[in-house]
Each structure stands twice: as C-alpha cells, then as structure tokens.
Design an enzyme around this catalytic site. Structure first.
Site, short mmCIF file in Angstrom:
data_model
loop_
_atom_site.label_atom_id
_atom_site.label_comp_id
_atom_site.label_asym_id
_atom_site.label_seq_id
_atom_site.Cartn_x
_atom_site.Cartn_y
_atom_site.Cartn_z
CG HIS A 169 41.62 39.40 27.81
ND1 HIS A 169 42.30 38.64 26.88
CD2 HIS A 169 40.57 38.64 28.21
CE1 HIS A 169 41.68 37.48 26.74
NE2 HIS A 169 40.64 37.45 27.54
CG HIS A 226 39.56 35.86 31.98
ND1 HIS A 226 39.86 34.54 31.77
CD2 HIS A 226 39.35 36.39 30.74
CE1 HIS A 226 39.85 34.29 30.46
NE2 HIS A 226 39.54 35.39 29.82
CD GLU A 227 36.92 39.51 30.27
OE1 GLU A 227 37.55 39.97 29.32
OE2 GLU A 227 36.38 38.39 30.25
CD GLN A 258 38.48 38.48 24.99
OE1 GLN A 258 37.85 39.06 25.87
NE2 GLN A 258 38.36 37.18 24.78
CB CYS A 278 39.65 32.76 26.92
SG CYS A 278 40.02 34.38 26.24
CG LEU A 279 34.13 34.64 24.49
CD1 LEU A 279 33.27 35.87 24.28
CD2 LEU A 279 33.33 33.37 24.21
N GLY A 301 32.11 37.73 29.59
CA GLY A 301 32.97 38.91 29.64
C GLY A 301 33.72 39.05 28.34
ZN ZN Z 1 39.38 35.88 27.79
#
Ligand code: ZN
Length: 198
Positions: free
Chosen positions: A137, A133-134, A48, A91-92, A43
């Site tokens: 963000h 989670h997204e 991000q 998380c990226l 995701g």
């Molecule tokens: Zn993340």
C-alpha cells in the site's frame, strides 16, 4: 478521517517516510486503529486513510481489547525474504473482494515504533502476509496487482464498479478532483498540512 476505496488516487501514491513523531502522528495512529477495528480489519496503511506517509497499523486478532497485539510500523522495510506461499487476501479499500496472492513465506522486517525506537521482527504465516500487503500500500500497490492476468480479469467488473462509484462521489462533491487530491498529498508530504481535507 475515513477509509477510502479503490478509485481514490491516494491508493496509487508512493508514500514518503515519516519524519517526525508528534501528537498529530499519535492521533492519526489512534484513529487508524479505530477505523480498522470498526471495519473488522487486521491491518491498515496510511494511504488507505488518504495520508501519504510510510506507516501502517496491525492487530492480527482484529480485537480492540487485545491492545498488546497492536503494532505500529513507521518507515518499514523488508530486510530479508524466504520462500513463497499462496493465501487468500482481502482489503478494506476493496470491500467484498478476495483472491489468492503469492507472498514470501517468511520476512524479516525493520521499522520504527511511536517512541522512535528501531525494531526488527521475524514473521511468518498471517503476520508475514499482512505486513507485505501493507508495505505494498505504501508503494501504491494493491493485492489485485499481484494476481495473474486470468485471476485479475475475473475481478475486473468489480474494480470498474469501485472506480465508477468513486467518480460519482467526486461528481457529487464528496471528494475533490484527482488534481486537487494530488496537490493536497504533495502539501502533506512537505508538512504544510497535517491533515487531509477529504
Ligand atoms: Zn489493503
């Protein structure tokens, strides 16, 4: 476009709804999928990649060949939640960091697709976790904010490391100052610039 890491102010930005679906947006979405696959993620939220829009992309298989599994969520909203479940997240924007996070076990989510059609999804297990989670963000919330204080403390040295890395990159000119970044985000929100300069 690049995936930004902890320390970049956009990760603390509360994003604004997407207002128009056009080629710019379709290109952004495609590029987000490509960055997500390259980073082996499942995701990726617009924050991000330093964009202040309420959109994220998901492919829970992490496999670019599984095109049918790609989902684009524009202006998502969780309409209903049920239960609670703890599970590991990463998380990226916080590479190498993992922790158990409590999330709703099931969610009903509403969003728009790239054709401007509204849709609703009932999700559980991993997909439910990913969308929660997204959406966080998009509100400037990271999974580390959802840990109990003791767990959070364990990650603190790594978080400080990410932060000082980002400051170093700013000092080297790889990123503008926080002030300039925030100004750019506001301009993008107002549609004055389709793409960031970072
Ligand atoms: Zn993340």
């Amino acid at each position: 476009m690049q995936i930004v890491q902890y320390g970049h102010p956009v990760l603390r930005w509360k994003s604004k709804p997407v207002q128009a679906i056009n080629d710019d947006l379709r290109n952004i979405v495609r590029e987000m999928f490509e960055l997500m696959y390259a980073a082996k993620g499942i995701g990726l939220a617009a924050n991000q990649v330093a964009l202040p829009y309420r959109l994220f992309v998901v492919n829970v298989t992490a496999d670019p060949a599984e095109i049918d599994e790609e989902i684009v969520f524009l202006n998502p909203r969780i309409r209903k939640r049920k239960g609670s479940e703890s599970g590991e997240e990463g998380c990226l924007s916080l590479p190498g960091l993992y922790a158990n996070v409590d999330r709703s076990e099931e969610v009903i989510l509403e969003a728009y697709d790239l054709n401007g059609e509204g849709f609703e999804m009932e999700l559980d297990d991993l997909p439910a976790r990913v969308v929660q989670h997204e959406i966080d963000h998009l509100d400037g919330i990271l999974f580390v904010d959802r840990l109990d204080p003791e767990e959070r403390m364990k990650l603190e040295p790594k978080l400080l490391g990410f932060e000082s890395d980002f400051r170093k990159q700013q000092a080297l000119g790889s990123f503008p100052s926080d002030e300039v970044i925030k100004k750019q985000l506001k301009e993008m929100e107002q549609g004055m610039k389709p793409k960031p300069s970072v």
